[in-house]
Design a protein around this motif. Sequence first.
Motif, PDB file in Angstrom:
ATOM      1  N   ALA A 101       0.800  -7.228  -3.859  1.00  0.00           N
ATOM      2  CA  ALA A 101       0.865  -6.223  -2.793  1.00  0.00           C
ATOM      3  C   ALA A 101       0.354  -6.782  -1.465  1.00  0.00           C
ATOM      4  O   ALA A 101       0.918  -6.511  -0.403  1.00  0.00           O
ATOM      5  CB  ALA A 101       0.064  -4.987  -3.193  1.00  0.00           C
ATOM      6  N   ASP A 102      -0.718  -7.567  -1.532  1.00  0.00           N
ATOM      7  CA  ASP A 102      -1.331  -8.107  -0.321  1.00  0.00           C
ATOM      8  C   ASP A 102      -0.570  -9.300   0.253  1.00  0.00           C
ATOM      9  O   ASP A 102      -0.635  -9.555   1.459  1.00  0.00           O
ATOM     10  CB  ASP A 102      -2.774  -8.549  -0.606  1.00  0.00           C
ATOM     11  CG  ASP A 102      -3.714  -7.377  -0.829  1.00  0.00           C
ATOM     12  OD1 ASP A 102      -3.335  -6.234  -0.502  1.00  0.00           O
ATOM     13  OD2 ASP A 102      -4.832  -7.605  -1.340  1.00  0.00           O
ATOM     14  N   PRO A 104       3.066 -10.333  -0.040  1.00  0.00           N
ATOM     15  CA  PRO A 104       4.474 -10.209  -0.456  1.00  0.00           C
ATOM     16  C   PRO A 104       5.317 -11.440  -0.150  1.00  0.00           C
ATOM     17  O   PRO A 104       6.329 -11.668  -0.820  1.00  0.00           O
ATOM     18  CB  PRO A 104       4.960  -8.984   0.334  1.00  0.00           C
ATOM     19  CG  PRO A 104       4.028  -8.880   1.497  1.00  0.00           C
ATOM     20  CD  PRO A 104       2.704  -9.349   0.993  1.00  0.00           C
ATOM     21  N   GLN A 200      -1.664   0.904  -3.942  1.00  0.00           N
ATOM     22  CA  GLN A 200      -0.893  -0.202  -3.376  1.00  0.00           C
ATOM     23  C   GLN A 200       0.393  -0.515  -4.142  1.00  0.00           C
ATOM     24  O   GLN A 200       1.181  -1.345  -3.694  1.00  0.00           O
ATOM     25  CB  GLN A 200      -1.752  -1.471  -3.329  1.00  0.00           C
ATOM     26  CG  GLN A 200      -2.856  -1.466  -2.283  1.00  0.00           C
ATOM     27  CD  GLN A 200      -3.500  -2.839  -2.187  1.00  0.00           C
ATOM     28  OE1 GLN A 200      -4.259  -3.240  -3.067  1.00  0.00           O
ATOM     29  NE2 GLN A 200      -3.186  -3.571  -1.132  1.00  0.00           N
ATOM     30  N   GLN A 203       3.680  -1.131  -2.532  1.00  0.00           N
ATOM     31  CA  GLN A 203       3.765  -2.323  -1.678  1.00  0.00           C
ATOM     32  C   GLN A 203       4.159  -3.572  -2.466  1.00  0.00           C
ATOM     33  O   GLN A 203       4.352  -4.638  -1.885  1.00  0.00           O
ATOM     34  CB  GLN A 203       2.425  -2.559  -0.986  1.00  0.00           C
ATOM     35  CG  GLN A 203       1.968  -1.424  -0.088  1.00  0.00           C
ATOM     36  CD  GLN A 203       0.530  -1.582   0.367  1.00  0.00           C
ATOM     37  OE1 GLN A 203       0.035  -2.686   0.584  1.00  0.00           O
ATOM     38  NE2 GLN A 203      -0.164  -0.456   0.510  1.00  0.00           N
ATOM     39  N   SER A 232       7.771  -0.959  -5.980  1.00  0.00           N
ATOM     40  CA  SER A 232       9.047  -0.962  -5.259  1.00  0.00           C
ATOM     41  C   SER A 232       9.970  -2.069  -5.751  1.00  0.00           C
ATOM     42  O   SER A 232      11.145  -2.087  -5.407  1.00  0.00           O
ATOM     43  CB  SER A 232       8.792  -1.123  -3.757  1.00  0.00           C
ATOM     44  OG  SER A 232       8.032  -0.035  -3.255  1.00  0.00           O
TER      45      SER A 232
END
Length: 278
Positions: A101-102, A104, A200, A203, A232
């Motif tokens: 998430a942090d 990508p 998160q 993300q 996602s």
Amino acid sequence: MIQQTDFFFEGGRSGVLLIHGLTGTPMEMRLLGKGLNRAGFTVHGMQLAGHCGNAEDLLATGWHDWYASVEKAADELLGKVDHLFVGGLSMGALLALKLAADRPQQVAGVGVYGATFRYDGWSIPWAAKLSFMLPLLKKLGIGRNRSFMEQPPYGIRDERLRAQVSSAMLSGDSAAAGLPGNPWYSLAEMYGLAAEVRSQLPQVIAPCLVAHASEDDVASLKNAELVMREVSAPAELLLLKDSYHMITIDKERRTLIDRSAAFFDDIAASNSTQRVAA
């Protein structure tokens, strides 16, 4: 005293960072790491901050420290590979998802193995199922020296392996098999991490292989379903029907190795093709 038990297997230009669980050890990721290395991957089985020592060593750290050690290991592996994959077991799966998430643009794919947002499996005592209340107790300063002790079957369906692991764990060899109990305050930290990662999940855009034991004794299938529903990214579910929570070492570990290697290989090949086309 903390012992260093991480491992590194040099391979090709696709790398996999493997993250163990809370109170665990890189040893629980070693068989998976060897299998991925045989499939051509460079593999680093990292050691989380505060782990592989005693309870006080662990209590001296929190989830921000654990995640900082993941980021450091990821940075080191990125210097050696073209494609970075990350896989984690139990709480390690949450740390892997947070990294995705942090970052990508850096994480190409995620192995989500036995993700544990809540300890709600069938072997968890009713009192331990209330452990989501521990962050409040920690704020109140209650129970620093208390732990939930591990319960049979210790996440392992293979009876012979279970006997070996439980013997090492109960003997105090935390470097080989982890701590025999989960300190209340460390569990409180894990629930703080779980809340962060849950927020998160949308993300996460890197493809995810979500592997979970259908009869997980520690974390129910609801944990995997949460990941499948909220990320996602394209997500593939692998249900293992002859294992318990510790799927990286249990009866179907070869299936997990083969599916993980194929999953990561497909992503690396696709990313390489896109780079050439660009």
